[in-house]
Design an enzyme around this catalytic site. Sequence first.
Site, PDB file in Angstrom:
ATOM      1  N   LYS A 205      -8.046  -1.112   2.723  1.00 61.17           N
ATOM      2  CA  LYS A 205      -6.986  -0.147   3.036  1.00 61.17           C
ATOM      3  C   LYS A 205      -7.097   0.347   4.478  1.00 61.17           C
ATOM      4  CE  LYS A 205      -5.187   3.934   0.680  1.00 61.17           C
ATOM      5  NZ  LYS A 205      -5.000   4.380  -0.715  1.00 61.17           N
TER       6      LYS A 205
ATOM      7  N   ARG B  67      -1.603  10.402  -2.936  1.00 63.36           N
ATOM      8  CA  ARG B  67      -0.770  10.602  -4.120  1.00 63.36           C
ATOM      9  C   ARG B  67      -1.597  11.276  -5.212  1.00 63.36           C
ATOM     10  NH1 ARG B  67       1.803   5.697  -6.419  1.00 63.36           N
ATOM     11  NH2 ARG B  67      -0.250   4.779  -6.188  1.00 63.36           N
TER      12      ARG B  67
ATOM     13  N   ARG C 171      -4.212  -2.856  -8.951  1.00 58.56           N
ATOM     14  CA  ARG C 171      -5.571  -3.348  -8.676  1.00 58.56           C
ATOM     15  C   ARG C 171      -5.557  -4.876  -8.749  1.00 58.56           C
ATOM     16  NH1 ARG C 171      -5.959   0.711  -7.080  1.00 58.56           N
ATOM     17  NH2 ARG C 171      -7.053   2.582  -7.714  1.00 58.56           N
TER      18      ARG C 171
END
Length: 258
Positions: A121, A57, A255
């Site tokens: 991730k 993104r 976060r």
Amino acid sequence: MSGTMNAQQIMAHATSGVAVEVVLETGSTNADLLARASALTAPLLLIAEHQTAGRGRAGRSWLSAPGDSLTFSLAWRFDGGLQRLTGLPLAVGVALAETLGRLGQQVQLKWPNDLLKDGDKLAGILVETAAGSDGATWAIVGIGLNLVMPDELEQRIGRAVAAVPWLARMDRDTLVAALLDGVAAALAQFANEGFAGFAGRWNLLHAYQGQSVTIVDRGEVLHEGLAAGVDDVGRLLLDTAEGRIAIVAGDVSLRPKD
Ligand code: ATP
């Protein structure tokens, strides 16, 4: 470099009937399908053995090493305009997570568009769109999934990331077919019902439910509070000192607060 994936084999293993193309190397499978969107007449899955300019993104990049990750994009036509596609990246996350779960790999979802394994991730999802004919919209659903993570690549990414080495040992075409079927089913459901049918499923997989998080935009903290899952259109519900607010994805990031 010889390929490890075969389009005919993937189509043979899949039940969704989506056409599949495999290329050895390209810059970005999302960019390739966006460029072809106006000529497409049916859904198409494009997989690259090696993607050299993967996108995230807001102009961020997605890095991958040939053979060690899956990088693919699925083009899907939706009736109607762009506004109907809010929540689509989250629905794709649900589909990927549930498919990996069926394959024996538990993962969690991070709002809006990441898959995590043990807090790191594992996969990213990038949905881009192109206007089609008759007011339709083509969604190009890009997915990058780490299978194994070489130290050298992790260093280049610059943060701890996750991989699924056990699934990397599976027949690659069978794995891709399973992911394709899972995502295609979600896109078909999303076309009919929007995000509503996914919200409860998303919340079951939420990595930060009830936890203290901040919402940041390019390093600047916009909000902080307790993450309370997503609503029926895929907005993040955040319990702040001023009460509950709903956050639209846009380009903001979440976060965990430590
Ligand atoms: P963040 O993950 O920081 O919250 P984001 O979800 O918006 O941001 P994306 O734009 O979806 O991130 O993905 C790009 C980011 O993912 C990069 O900035 C980089 O930190 C990270 N990244 C790049 N390649 C990989 C990879 N193979 N595995 C895991 N993370 C990666």
